[in-house]
Design an enzyme around this catalytic site. Structure first.
Site, PDB file in Angstrom:
ATOM      1  CG  ASN A   9      -1.687   1.054   1.719  1.00 32.52           C
ATOM      2  OD1 ASN A   9      -1.914   2.010   0.574  1.00 32.52           O
ATOM      3  ND2 ASN A   9      -2.410   1.403   2.644  1.00 32.52           N
ATOM      4  CD1 TRP A  10       3.572   1.036  -3.074  1.00 36.02           C
ATOM      5  CD2 TRP A  10       3.648   2.082  -4.704  1.00 36.02           C
ATOM      6  NE1 TRP A  10       4.031   0.193  -4.024  1.00 36.02           N
ATOM      7  CE2 TRP A  10       4.203   0.915  -5.033  1.00 36.02           C
ATOM      8  CE3 TRP A  10       3.675   2.950  -5.791  1.00 36.02           C
ATOM      9  CZ2 TRP A  10       4.869   0.671  -6.172  1.00 36.02           C
ATOM     10  CZ3 TRP A  10       4.087   3.129  -7.128  1.00 36.02           C
ATOM     11  CH2 TRP A  10       4.981   1.709  -7.164  1.00 36.02           C
ATOM     12  CE  LYS A  11      -0.129   3.440   4.504  1.00 34.52           C
ATOM     13  NZ  LYS A  11      -0.066   3.469   6.077  1.00 34.52           N
ATOM     14  CG  HIS A  94      -5.915   2.248   5.087  1.00 40.68           C
ATOM     15  ND1 HIS A  94      -5.323   3.062   5.930  1.00 40.68           N
ATOM     16  CD2 HIS A  94      -4.887   1.051   5.055  1.00 40.68           C
ATOM     17  CE1 HIS A  94      -4.300   2.733   6.281  1.00 40.68           C
ATOM     18  NE2 HIS A  94      -3.755   1.412   5.870  1.00 40.68           N
ATOM     19  CD  GLU A  96      -2.916   5.628   6.553  1.00 38.46           C
ATOM     20  OE1 GLU A  96      -2.852   5.831   5.367  1.00 38.46           O
ATOM     21  OE2 GLU A  96      -2.013   5.054   7.299  1.00 38.46           O
ATOM     22  CD  GLU A 166      -3.429  -2.259   7.256  1.00 37.52           C
ATOM     23  OE1 GLU A 166      -2.471  -2.768   6.896  1.00 37.52           O
ATOM     24  OE2 GLU A 166      -4.388  -1.124   7.067  1.00 37.52           O
ATOM     25  N   GLY A 172       2.493   2.318  10.629  1.00 37.08           N
ATOM     26  CA  GLY A 172       3.349   3.388  10.721  1.00 37.08           C
ATOM     27  C   GLY A 172       4.365   3.521  11.888  1.00 37.08           C
ATOM     28  CB  SER A 213       5.164  -1.900  11.936  1.00 35.42           C
ATOM     29  OG  SER A 213       4.830  -0.635  12.435  1.00 35.42           O
ATOM     30  N   GLY A 234       2.622  -1.135   4.325  1.00 33.57           N
ATOM     31  CA  GLY A 234       2.834   0.086   3.893  1.00 33.57           C
ATOM     32  C   GLY A 234       4.192   0.667   3.822  1.00 33.57           C
ATOM     33  N   GLY A 235       4.947   1.213   4.911  1.00 34.75           N
ATOM     34  CA  GLY A 235       6.145   2.199   4.603  1.00 34.75           C
ATOM     35  C   GLY A 235       7.290   1.072   3.891  1.00 34.75           C
TER      36      GLY A 235
HETATM   37  P1  PGA Z   1       2.825   0.253   7.705  1.00 34.25           P
HETATM   38  O1  PGA Z   1       1.451   0.519   7.001  1.00 34.25           O
HETATM   39  O2  PGA Z   1       3.369  -1.085   6.810  1.00 34.25           O
HETATM   40  O3  PGA Z   1       3.567   1.638   7.236  1.00 34.25           O
HETATM   41  O4  PGA Z   1       2.786   0.254   9.142  1.00 34.25           O
HETATM   42  C1  PGA Z   1       0.525  -0.580   6.737  1.00 34.25           C
HETATM   43  C2  PGA Z   1      -0.597  -0.114   6.273  1.00 34.25           C
HETATM   44  O5  PGA Z   1      -1.321   0.995   6.579  1.00 34.25           O
HETATM   45  O6  PGA Z   1      -1.457  -0.438   5.396  1.00 34.25           O
END
Ligand code: PGA
Length: 257
Positions: A9-11, A94, A96, A166, A172, A213, A234-235
């Protein structure tokens, strides 16, 4: 047996140019790894370029959101019909989006139905925040989110989709859940709930990822759990070396199991 699925997930990261560079830096290595389904979820603006780059490979593409209407006066939104040309998967709900854009379980449900109606596979995100976790409400929150997302979705559609557990406090933060803790929610709450709602046969088919994470050092512990079928990353998915390594590790642990 469920094929594990690892999605990046590149956001809200990467211009088209940067997206192309990132895909080129990992495409061949990712393509060569077997036994894990690999999905890249760039922002809408880069979907087209990424789709062209991975065409003919084993890498799939996903979007990060969707709107439920097919077309019309919804300025700024992207419809399932438009996404169908560009991808196979779509992340829905998600944390966010729930936190910053007021997404509700009802909205998530409409998006899930719209995606399925157009042949897109939803990756439905659920998870409790820190406050809820500390108050012992994880099971209650996750149950409400899963039930809400799947309201009125028939069993033959449910078995196709992907759920990502999640915990918001792990996203993050560099503080992932423990593999045992994630397994307890994924196996003990989510898959159990799916069995109650749709029967064991359907529950056994649904793929449930862990997210929060995830990195090359901890993916092995998660993927070794009996109910964890991959990860939403994500990251670390923004770094070619790390994303390739996560998927390589997962494939290795799975092949040894
Ligand atoms: P993260 O994000 O791996 O940076 O913790 C995961 C996500 O939000 O899907």
């Amino acid at each position: 047996m469920r094929t594990p699925i690892i999605a990046g997930n590149w956001k809200m990261n990467k211009t088209i140019r940067e997206a192309i560079q990132l895909v080129l830096a990992m495409k061949d290595e990712l393509d060569a790894i077997q036994g894990i389904e690999k999905v890249l979820c760039p922002p809408f603006t880069a979907l087209s370029a990424v789709k062209l780059l991975v065409a003919g490979s084993s890498i799939k593409v996903g979007a990060q959101d969707i709107f439920w209407e097919e077309k019309g006066a919804y300025t700024g939104e992207i419809s399932p019909v438009m996404l169908k040309e560009l991808c196979d998967y779509v992340i829905i709900g998600h944390s966010e989006r729930r936190k910053y854009f007021g997404e509700t379980d009802e909205g998530v449900n409409r998006k899930v139905k719209a995606a399925l109606a157009h042949g897109l596979i939803p990756i439905i995100c659920v998870g409790e925040n820190l406050e809820e976790n500390e108050a012992g409400l994880t099971e209650e929150v996750v149950t409400r989110q899963v039930k809400g997302a799947l309201e009125g979705v028939p069993a033959h559609e449910v078995e196709k989709l992907v759920i990502a557990y999640e915990p918001v406090w792990a996203i993050g933060t560099g503080k992932p859940a423990t593999p045992e803790g994630a397994q307890a929610v994924i196996g003990g709450t989510i898959r159990k709930l799916l069995a109650e709602m749709y029967g064991e046969g359907v529950a056994r088919k649904v793929r449930i990822q862990y997210g929060g994470s995830v990195n090359p050092a901890n993916i092995g512990g998660f993927i070794a759990q009996p109910d964890i079928d991959g990860a939403l990353v994500g990251g670390a998915s923004l770094r070619a070396k790390d994303f390739v390594e996560i998927i390589r590790m997962a494939a290795q642990v799975k092949s040894e199991a």
